[in-house]
Design an enzyme around this catalytic site. Structure first.
Site, mmCIF file in Angstrom:
data_model
loop_
_atom_site.group_PDB
_atom_site.id
_atom_site.type_symbol
_atom_site.label_atom_id
_atom_site.label_comp_id
_atom_site.label_asym_id
_atom_site.label_seq_id
_atom_site.Cartn_x
_atom_site.Cartn_y
_atom_site.Cartn_z
ATOM 1 C CE LYS A 1 -2.351 -1.387 3.645
ATOM 2 N NZ LYS A 1 -1.793 -2.748 3.798
ATOM 3 C CB VAL A 2 3.449 2.566 2.356
ATOM 4 C CG1 VAL A 2 4.322 3.813 2.409
ATOM 5 C CG2 VAL A 2 2.520 2.512 3.569
ATOM 6 C CG ASP B 1 6.034 -6.855 -2.905
ATOM 7 O OD1 ASP B 1 5.963 -8.074 -2.628
ATOM 8 O OD2 ASP B 1 5.381 -5.982 -2.300
ATOM 9 C CB ALA C 1 9.842 -0.037 6.050
ATOM 10 N NE ARG C 2 7.493 -1.101 12.488
ATOM 11 C CZ ARG C 2 6.607 -0.188 12.096
ATOM 12 N NH1 ARG C 2 6.980 0.812 11.307
ATOM 13 N NH2 ARG C 2 5.349 -0.264 12.487
ATOM 14 C CD GLU D 1 11.177 3.503 15.983
ATOM 15 O OE1 GLU D 1 10.038 3.669 16.453
ATOM 16 O OE2 GLU D 1 11.393 3.374 14.773
ATOM 17 C CG HIS E 1 7.950 5.484 14.035
ATOM 18 N ND1 HIS E 1 8.203 4.198 14.476
ATOM 19 C CD2 HIS E 1 6.977 5.351 13.089
ATOM 20 C CE1 HIS E 1 7.413 3.351 13.846
ATOM 21 N NE2 HIS E 1 6.651 4.028 12.991
ATOM 22 C CB ALA F 1 1.367 6.751 11.045
HETATM 23 N N1 LIG Z 1 6.953 5.034 9.456
HETATM 24 C C1 LIG Z 1 5.675 4.880 9.713
HETATM 25 O O1 LIG Z 1 5.089 5.603 10.500
HETATM 26 C C2 LIG Z 1 4.929 3.827 9.018
HETATM 27 C C3 LIG Z 1 5.561 2.665 8.686
HETATM 28 N N2 LIG Z 1 4.885 1.674 8.049
HETATM 29 C C4 LIG Z 1 5.648 0.474 7.700
HETATM 30 O O2 LIG Z 1 5.537 0.276 6.320
HETATM 31 C C5 LIG Z 1 5.320 -1.102 6.074
HETATM 32 C C6 LIG Z 1 4.488 -1.249 4.822
HETATM 33 O O3 LIG Z 1 3.174 -0.792 5.057
HETATM 34 P P1 LIG Z 1 2.022 -1.108 3.996
HETATM 35 O O4 LIG Z 1 2.484 -0.723 2.654
HETATM 36 O O5 LIG Z 1 0.796 -0.513 4.516
HETATM 37 O O6 LIG Z 1 1.963 -2.688 4.108
HETATM 38 P P2 LIG Z 1 1.578 -3.686 2.961
HETATM 39 O O7 LIG Z 1 1.386 -5.000 3.620
HETATM 40 O O8 LIG Z 1 0.496 -3.129 2.123
HETATM 41 O O9 LIG Z 1 2.898 -3.763 2.057
HETATM 42 C C7 LIG Z 1 4.045 -4.457 2.407
HETATM 43 C C8 LIG Z 1 4.595 -5.070 1.129
HETATM 44 O O10 LIG Z 1 5.875 -5.624 1.417
HETATM 45 C C9 LIG Z 1 6.003 -6.775 0.629
HETATM 46 N N3 LIG Z 1 7.076 -7.627 1.096
HETATM 47 C C10 LIG Z 1 7.036 -8.583 2.054
HETATM 48 N N4 LIG Z 1 8.239 -9.158 2.147
HETATM 49 C C11 LIG Z 1 9.039 -8.557 1.247
HETATM 50 C C12 LIG Z 1 10.384 -8.742 0.869
HETATM 51 N N5 LIG Z 1 11.153 -9.660 1.450
HETATM 52 N N6 LIG Z 1 10.887 -7.956 -0.105
HETATM 53 C C13 LIG Z 1 10.126 -7.030 -0.710
HETATM 54 N N7 LIG Z 1 8.826 -6.830 -0.398
HETATM 55 C C14 LIG Z 1 8.300 -7.588 0.573
HETATM 56 C C15 LIG Z 1 4.636 -7.407 0.697
HETATM 57 O O11 LIG Z 1 4.428 -8.310 -0.364
HETATM 58 C C16 LIG Z 1 3.727 -6.203 0.611
HETATM 59 O O12 LIG Z 1 3.336 -5.965 -0.716
HETATM 60 C C17 LIG Z 1 4.606 -1.611 7.324
HETATM 61 O O13 LIG Z 1 4.897 -2.955 7.547
HETATM 62 C C18 LIG Z 1 5.131 -0.755 8.408
HETATM 63 O O14 LIG Z 1 6.200 -1.421 9.022
HETATM 64 C C19 LIG Z 1 3.574 1.795 7.715
HETATM 65 C C20 LIG Z 1 2.883 2.922 8.033
HETATM 66 C C21 LIG Z 1 3.505 4.029 8.746
HETATM 67 O O1 LIG Z 2 1.503 2.012 11.112
HETATM 68 C C1 LIG Z 2 2.711 1.770 11.243
HETATM 69 O O2 LIG Z 2 3.238 0.712 10.917
HETATM 70 C C2 LIG Z 2 3.567 2.768 11.839
HETATM 71 O O3 LIG Z 2 4.751 2.572 11.863
HETATM 72 C C3 LIG Z 2 2.968 3.927 12.473
HETATM 73 O O4 LIG Z 2 3.401 3.880 13.781
HETATM 74 P P1 LIG Z 2 2.732 4.793 14.919
HETATM 75 O O5 LIG Z 2 1.332 4.323 15.036
HETATM 76 O O6 LIG Z 2 2.833 6.188 14.455
HETATM 77 O O7 LIG Z 2 3.529 4.510 16.143
#
Ligand SMILES: NC(=O)C1=CN([C@@H]2O[C@H](COP(=O)(O)OP(=O)(O)OC[C@H]3O[C@@H](n4cnc5c(N)ncnc54)[C@H](O)[C@@H]3O)[C@@H](O)[C@H]2O)C=CC1
Ligand SMILES: O=C(O)C(=O)COP(=O)(O)O
Length: 598
Positions: free
Chosen positions: A203-204, A223, A283-284, A313, A332, A335
């Site tokens: 999604k992101v 991916d 991401a993380r 963190e 961080h 979001a």
């Molecule tokens: N910094 C922040 O505040 C935020 C961080 N995140 C992080 O971003 C990540 C992604 O979020 P979304 O896109 O919503 O999740 P999502 O589940 O929609 O996308 C994750 C993608 O990573 C892919 N993936 C899994 N293993 C992989 C690999 N080994 N190599 C390449 N791709 C791989 C999956 O197939 C999936 O398409 C979350 O897991 C979260 O950790 C998300 C929202 C906010």
């Molecule tokens: O949704 C995620 O994966 C995030 O990393 C957002 O984290 P937060 O809810 O802002 O602590």
């Protein structure tokens, strides 16, 4: 012929009291306590049953007011931010649900300290790497997240970091504020025409790609699980990991932190990147080996990095990575927009309230995730599946070891169009619950079954059936192979206990026991008798039950041939006592009977 008379009553495992008149049975809202245990002392309903007692939801990190208001409508809300692990462990035993963001570790110790009361963990965001999912599953605790509401915020932050890094915005800002004017020092690089590799095209990642295309970048993505059509639609080329890292000028990370992605960017992978590559991570932190990144920055292999997330963190104050002059950082914040926080708060509050009300959340992370429209049409079959499992296992003679079960579905649909994960989970729950001393629900049924060495197989058979075409399932059959039975008539020639059921007018019915056809609605309790087919039997059994004030809700008789044997299925609202059951057993024509709780 040897006559066996037996009765079986599982007093340890009271039955689910299903009422077809309840509106909950045909909507998305499952009859309580779905998906939780039928054992009253351990299920969610414990908290919601009593009119004066609301469930308690602990909010361990800041949640927007709109989410809190929603929760307060149906729960007591305890906002206790910044708890230490010990404080959290001390509080959790009095909470039914816990809502966290990324800053709270929901470890095994938390589930242990909850002593069975915690039923739902809501993650107000996407990443669930801070929740011990294995422990949650073992303790039968549902974990739900809010997977969509912060997507755009995270993508926008990724783009913000990309552009700020390319133009040294953070460093230049600090320099001007320090009274300097260093125009030559902060010459940046352009984005247009450069290649951006999006690692994790979910999604992101997709939203970052869409925006980067708008900036004139050439976007590639890696991916292993993403569909090529989605990438094509956005003008993005899906490539291998090696090609992505070797050709990109910018690499933006968007995969979840899992054992596979842990430190996926390390000395070896940095060395294979284009010299002078720039890295963005929203991401993380754990997907990067942070020491290796410092080395790559120091030796010029990586020109710059923009990081929103860190292995630890907050990171250590003297972190070389954070203090590196070619690194920009945010705490961080991906979001953290007003809109996203409002969205995740509502999304998670709805999911948690739904789960506390017995609904299966479509954002469940450790339960079968089934789209709402599938959930809706499967609702009555879910009840049927559990009841058939519960019924079949109660027919097993105590000393027989169950090795597993097979579930056979007939449907007018093609097998690949029939999503049976939920049904299978419910048959498993129905079978495991009466034979396990552990608390069993749809979340941990598979885990407990595996621990007991039980194997479950499925078969889907396409079969047209008049009047049932268009319904998702015609019949569900549960077979428990090669076991002794308390009720010999339930055993087929192949030596399997076999029960089969259908849904009629939204109500689950038992339609076959062994090779005998019956038709009884599955509610309350059930007495099954095999008798010599002769007049007056219904009256005799009915009379004994009536004398004990036990209401018969239905009766059905199925026979092989006239005058031979017949199976009588009697639904009773109350549970007959031992003496009543023994009286039934003394009726001479009755060859065997069994009492079952549904
Ligand atoms: N910094 C922040 O505040 C935020 C961080 N995140 C992080 O971003 C990540 C992604 O979020 P979304 O896109 O919503 O999740 P999502 O589940 O929609 O996308 C994750 C993608 O990573 C892919 N993936 C899994 N293993 C992989 C690999 N080994 N190599 C390449 N791709 C791989 C999956 O197939 C999936 O398409 C979350 O897991 C979260 O950790 C998300 C929202 C906010
Ligand atoms: O949704 C995620 O994966 C995030 O990393 C957002 O984290 P937060 O809810 O802002 O602590």
């Amino acid at each position: 012929m040897a006559i066996s008379k037996a009765f079986f009553s599982s007093s340890l495992h009271p039955s689910l009291h299903y009422s077809p008149s309840r509106p909950t049975t045909v909507s998305l809202h499952f009859p309580f306590p779905f998906p939780f245990s039928a054992a009253p002392s351990r299920n969610l309903r414990l908290r919601c049953d009593a009119a004066d007692s609301k469930p308690t939801v602990l909010i361990a990190e800041k949640l927007s007011d709109s989410g809190l208001d929603l929760l307060r409508d149906s729960a007591d809300v305890d906002c206790s931010y910044g708890l230490s692990p010990d404080q959290l462990a001390a509080k959790i035993a009095s909470c039914d649900a816990l809502i966290v963001r990324s800053g709270t570790k929901v470890s095994r110790e938390v589930f242990e300290a909850a002593k069975g009361r915690l039923k739902v963990v809501g993650r107000a965001g996407v990443g669930i790497d801070n929740v011990d999912l294995q422990a949650a599953t073992e303790f039968g605790c549902l974990v739900v997240n809010a997977p969509t509401a912060n997507t755009v915020a995270a993508a926008e932050h990724g783009i913000a970091l990309l552009t700020s890094m390319a133009r040294n915005v953070a460093q230049a800002d600090a320099s001007v504020k320090a009274g300097k004017w260093q125009r030559n020092k902060y010459v940046g690089v352009s984005l247009v025409g450069k290649t951006l590799a999006v690692m994790g095209f979910g999604k992101v990642g997709s939203e970052v790609a869409r925006r980067a295309r708008g900036l004139g970048m050439h976007v590639i993505a890696h991916d292993p699980y993403a569909p090529a059509e989605r990438a094509r639609a956005l003008g993005v080329e899906l490539v291998s990991f090696d090609d992505a890292i070797a050709t990109a000028d910018f690499i933006s990370l968007h995969m979840p932190l899992t054992p596979t992605t842990d430190k996926m960017f390390n000395d070896e992978t940095f060395a294979r990147m284009k010299r002078g590559v720039r890295i963005i991570n929203v991401a993380r932190g754990g997907v990067i080996d942070e020491d290796a990144l410092v080395r790559a920055l120091d030796n010029g292999q990586v020109a710059q990095a923009a990081l929103d997330v860190f292995t630890e963190e907050p990171p250590a104050k003297d972190s070389k990575l954070v203090l590196h002059e070619r690194v920009i950082v945010t705490p961080h914040l991906g979001a953290s927009t007003v809109e996203a926080q409002e969205g995740v708060a509502i999304e998670i509050a709805e999911a948690v309230v739904g789960a506390l009300n017995g609904e299966l959340a479509s954002t469940a992370v450790n339960a079968p995730m089934v789209p709402p429209e599938v959930l809706s049409e499967l609702a009555p079959y879910v009840i049927l599946a559990e009841k058939l499992g519960r019924l079949a296992v109660q027919l097993v003679a105590g000393e027989s070891g169950i090795k597993g079960a097979k579930v056979v579905y007939t449907s007018s649909r093609d097998p690949e169009d029939l999503d049976t994960r939920l049904l299978r989970a419910m048959v498993t729950k129905g079978i495991v619950e009466p034979i396990s001393s552990s608390f069993v629900n749809i979340i941990n049924a598979d885990y407990i079954a595996k621990q007991r060495g039980l194997n479950f197989a499925e078969e889907r058979i396409k079969r047209e059936q008049n009047g049932l075409n268009g319904t998702p399932v015609n019949s569900i059959q549960v077979q428990i192979p090669h076991v002794g039975s308390l009720f010999a008539s339930a055993v087929t020639d192949a030596g399997d206990i076999q029960v089969e059921g259908k849904v009629r007018d939204g109500v689950p019915h038992l339609t076959k026991i062994g090779s005998y056809a019956v038709d009884v609605s599955l509610e309350g309790n059930l007495i099954l008798c095999r008798q010599v087919d002769q007049p007056g039997m219904i009256g005799k059994v009915g009379g004994i039950l009536a004398s004990q004030n036990i209401n018969v809700s239905f009766m059905s008789v199925g026979r092989t041939f006239r005058g031979k044997q017949a199976i009588m299925a009697i639904g009773v609202d109350e549970e007959p006592n031992k003496e009543t059951l023994e009286k039934i057993g003394t009726i001479p024509a009755i060859e065997e009977f069994v009492f079952l709780k549904l």
